[in-house]
Scaffold this motif. Structure first.
Motif, PDB file in Angstrom:
ATOM      1  N   ARG A 174      39.746  32.166  -7.119  1.00  0.00           N
ATOM      2  CA  ARG A 174      38.827  33.304  -7.149  1.00  0.00           C
ATOM      3  C   ARG A 174      37.501  32.911  -7.786  1.00  0.00           C
ATOM      4  O   ARG A 174      36.431  33.214  -7.263  1.00  0.00           O
ATOM      5  N   ARG A 175      37.576  32.199  -8.910  1.00  0.00           N
ATOM      6  CA  ARG A 175      36.347  31.784  -9.600  1.00  0.00           C
ATOM      7  C   ARG A 175      35.516  30.849  -8.732  1.00  0.00           C
ATOM      8  O   ARG A 175      34.287  30.938  -8.723  1.00  0.00           O
ATOM      9  N   ILE A 176      36.170  29.966  -8.015  1.00  0.00           N
ATOM     10  CA  ILE A 176      35.440  29.054  -7.123  1.00  0.00           C
ATOM     11  C   ILE A 176      34.805  29.849  -5.988  1.00  0.00           C
ATOM     12  O   ILE A 176      33.616  29.706  -5.704  1.00  0.00           O
ATOM     13  N   ASN A 177      35.596  30.696  -5.325  1.00  0.00           N
ATOM     14  CA  ASN A 177      35.098  31.471  -4.180  1.00  0.00           C
ATOM     15  C   ASN A 177      33.970  32.422  -4.550  1.00  0.00           C
ATOM     16  O   ASN A 177      33.059  32.657  -3.766  1.00  0.00           O
ATOM     17  N   GLU A 178      34.032  32.980  -5.766  1.00  0.00           N
ATOM     18  CA  GLU A 178      33.019  33.939  -6.187  1.00  0.00           C
ATOM     19  C   GLU A 178      31.934  33.301  -7.054  1.00  0.00           C
ATOM     20  O   GLU A 178      31.097  33.997  -7.608  1.00  0.00           O
TER      21      GLU A 178
ATOM     22  N   ALA B 211      49.996  24.654 -30.356  1.00  0.00           N
ATOM     23  CA  ALA B 211      49.741  23.983 -31.637  1.00  0.00           C
ATOM     24  C   ALA B 211      50.033  22.489 -31.532  1.00  0.00           C
ATOM     25  O   ALA B 211      49.293  21.660 -32.082  1.00  0.00           O
ATOM     26  N   PHE B 212      51.103  22.119 -30.817  1.00  0.00           N
ATOM     27  CA  PHE B 212      51.415  20.701 -30.627  1.00  0.00           C
ATOM     28  C   PHE B 212      50.290  19.999 -29.888  1.00  0.00           C
ATOM     29  O   PHE B 212      49.821  18.940 -30.286  1.00  0.00           O
ATOM     30  N   PHE B 213      49.825  20.604 -28.803  1.00  0.00           N
ATOM     31  CA  PHE B 213      48.745  19.988 -28.032  1.00  0.00           C
ATOM     32  C   PHE B 213      47.478  19.854 -28.868  1.00  0.00           C
ATOM     33  O   PHE B 213      46.801  18.838 -28.828  1.00  0.00           O
ATOM     34  N   GLU B 214      47.169  20.899 -29.634  1.00  0.00           N
ATOM     35  CA  GLU B 214      45.937  20.877 -30.417  1.00  0.00           C
ATOM     36  C   GLU B 214      46.037  19.944 -31.617  1.00  0.00           C
ATOM     37  O   GLU B 214      45.150  19.132 -31.857  1.00  0.00           O
ATOM     38  N   ASN B 215      47.124  20.027 -32.371  1.00  0.00           N
ATOM     39  CA  ASN B 215      47.247  19.263 -33.605  1.00  0.00           C
ATOM     40  C   ASN B 215      47.653  17.811 -33.383  1.00  0.00           C
ATOM     41  O   ASN B 215      47.166  16.915 -34.074  1.00  0.00           O
ATOM     42  N   CYS B 216      48.546  17.562 -32.459  1.00  0.00           N
ATOM     43  CA  CYS B 216      49.056  16.206 -32.252  1.00  0.00           C
ATOM     44  C   CYS B 216      48.312  15.431 -31.176  1.00  0.00           C
ATOM     45  O   CYS B 216      48.164  14.224 -31.276  1.00  0.00           O
ATOM     46  N   LEU B 217      47.863  16.113 -30.138  1.00  0.00           N
ATOM     47  CA  LEU B 217      47.223  15.427 -29.025  1.00  0.00           C
ATOM     48  C   LEU B 217      45.715  15.636 -28.986  1.00  0.00           C
ATOM     49  O   LEU B 217      45.022  15.017 -28.180  1.00  0.00           O
ATOM     50  N   GLY B 218      45.213  16.531 -29.825  1.00  0.00           N
ATOM     51  CA  GLY B 218      43.781  16.774 -29.864  1.00  0.00           C
ATOM     52  C   GLY B 218      43.244  17.469 -28.625  1.00  0.00           C
ATOM     53  O   GLY B 218      42.086  17.303 -28.265  1.00  0.00           O
ATOM     54  N   MET B 219      44.098  18.251 -27.953  1.00  0.00           N
ATOM     55  CA  MET B 219      43.706  18.934 -26.727  1.00  0.00           C
ATOM     56  C   MET B 219      43.720  20.437 -26.952  1.00  0.00           C
ATOM     57  O   MET B 219      44.679  20.973 -27.494  1.00  0.00           O
ATOM     58  N   ARG B 220      42.662  21.106 -26.537  1.00  0.00           N
ATOM     59  CA  ARG B 220      42.649  22.564 -26.575  1.00  0.00           C
ATOM     60  C   ARG B 220      43.315  23.078 -25.306  1.00  0.00           C
ATOM     61  O   ARG B 220      43.001  22.632 -24.204  1.00  0.00           O
ATOM     62  N   CYS B 221      44.230  23.989 -25.433  1.00  0.00           N
ATOM     63  CA  CYS B 221      44.953  24.523 -24.274  1.00  0.00           C
ATOM     64  C   CYS B 221      44.199  25.697 -23.670  1.00  0.00           C
ATOM     65  O   CYS B 221      43.722  26.573 -24.380  1.00  0.00           O
ATOM     66  N   GLU B 222      44.098  25.685 -22.371  1.00  0.00           N
ATOM     67  CA  GLU B 222      43.543  26.800 -21.613  1.00  0.00           C
ATOM     68  C   GLU B 222      44.537  27.103 -20.502  1.00  0.00           C
ATOM     69  O   GLU B 222      45.109  26.201 -19.915  1.00  0.00           O
ATOM     70  N   TYR B 223      44.740  28.357 -20.213  1.00  0.00           N
ATOM     71  CA  TYR B 223      45.687  28.753 -19.187  1.00  0.00           C
ATOM     72  C   TYR B 223      44.964  29.544 -18.111  1.00  0.00           C
ATOM     73  O   TYR B 223      44.392  30.591 -18.399  1.00  0.00           O
ATOM     74  N   VAL B 224      44.982  29.034 -16.901  1.00  0.00           N
ATOM     75  CA  VAL B 224      44.364  29.731 -15.784  1.00  0.00           C
ATOM     76  C   VAL B 224      45.315  29.627 -14.596  1.00  0.00           C
ATOM     77  O   VAL B 224      45.718  28.540 -14.200  1.00  0.00           O
ATOM     78  N   ASP B 225      45.668  30.753 -14.055  1.00  0.00           N
ATOM     79  CA  ASP B 225      46.507  30.807 -12.871  1.00  0.00           C
ATOM     80  C   ASP B 225      45.730  30.241 -11.687  1.00  0.00           C
ATOM     81  O   ASP B 225      44.521  30.410 -11.591  1.00  0.00           O
ATOM     82  N   MET B 226      46.394  29.555 -10.774  1.00  0.00           N
ATOM     83  CA  MET B 226      45.727  28.942  -9.626  1.00  0.00           C
ATOM     84  C   MET B 226      44.983  29.986  -8.791  1.00  0.00           C
ATOM     85  O   MET B 226      43.896  29.723  -8.282  1.00  0.00           O
ATOM     86  N   THR B 227      45.544  31.179  -8.683  1.00  0.00           N
ATOM     87  CA  THR B 227      44.878  32.243  -7.939  1.00  0.00           C
ATOM     88  C   THR B 227      43.548  32.591  -8.591  1.00  0.00           C
ATOM     89  O   THR B 227      42.538  32.802  -7.915  1.00  0.00           O
ATOM     90  N   GLU B 228      43.536  32.623  -9.923  1.00  0.00           N
ATOM     91  CA  GLU B 228      42.309  32.911 -10.652  1.00  0.00           C
ATOM     92  C   GLU B 228      41.302  31.781 -10.477  1.00  0.00           C
ATOM     93  O   GLU B 228      40.105  32.007 -10.331  1.00  0.00           O
ATOM     94  N   LEU B 229      41.782  30.564 -10.480  1.00  0.00           N
ATOM     95  CA  LEU B 229      40.898  29.411 -10.283  1.00  0.00           C
ATOM     96  C   LEU B 229      40.211  29.492  -8.917  1.00  0.00           C
ATOM     97  O   LEU B 229      38.989  29.326  -8.811  1.00  0.00           O
TER      98      LEU B 229
END
Length: 139
Positions: free
Chosen positions: A92-96, A72-90
């Motif tokens: 995997r997505r690149i490799n596949e 909520a702080f990131f979205e309301n105060c900084l105007g950033m939408r938060c996304e969470y992705v583990d490096m392993t998942e990242l």
């Protein structure tokens, strides 16, 4: 006063966030591993900060969170939408190839036009070739 200083921000460059996590489902084990887990996070941050640089040549900074990020702080105060992705998942997505290729192409074009690559401060024998650098940009 610019918008960065009014919000308490000091940099427009992204930082690497590390959040040490212990599985809370294991009763009693969490507390005994807190210091060890924090030390692991510090040890993970060290090579990142020592070896990675932004395109402008400045060092990448790691931020180690001791709690969950307040979306909520990131979205309301900084105007950033938060996304969470583990490096392993990242990776995997690149490799596949699990991402929007058109969007990636647009982003890569924008980066080529707008991101200045910094000076390579590595010793000549450890500097990457232009081809290697281009391949990393195209990751």
């Amino acid at each position: 006063m610019n918008s960065l200083s009014t919000r308490g921000l000091t940099s427009r460059l992204p930082k690497v966030g590390i959040r040490p996590t212990i599985d809370g489902r294991r009763m009693g084990i969490c507390e005994s591993l807190e210091q060890q887990t924090m030390n692991m996070a510090l040890n993970a941050a060290r090579p990142i900060e020592e070896n990675l640089r932004h395109a402008d040549g400045s060092r990448v900074e790691c931020v180690i969170a001791d709690s969950i990020v307040d979306a909520a702080f990131f979205e309301n105060c900084l105007g950033m939408r938060c996304e969470y992705v583990d490096m392993t998942e990242l990776i995997r997505r690149i490799n596949e190839n699990v991402f929007d290729g058109d969007e990636f192409a647009r982003a890569r074009k924008w980066a080529k036009e707008n991101c200045k690559e910094g000076v390579d401060y590595n010793p000549p024998g450890k500097q990457k070739t232009r081809q290697q650098k281009d391949a990393e940009w195209d990751l």
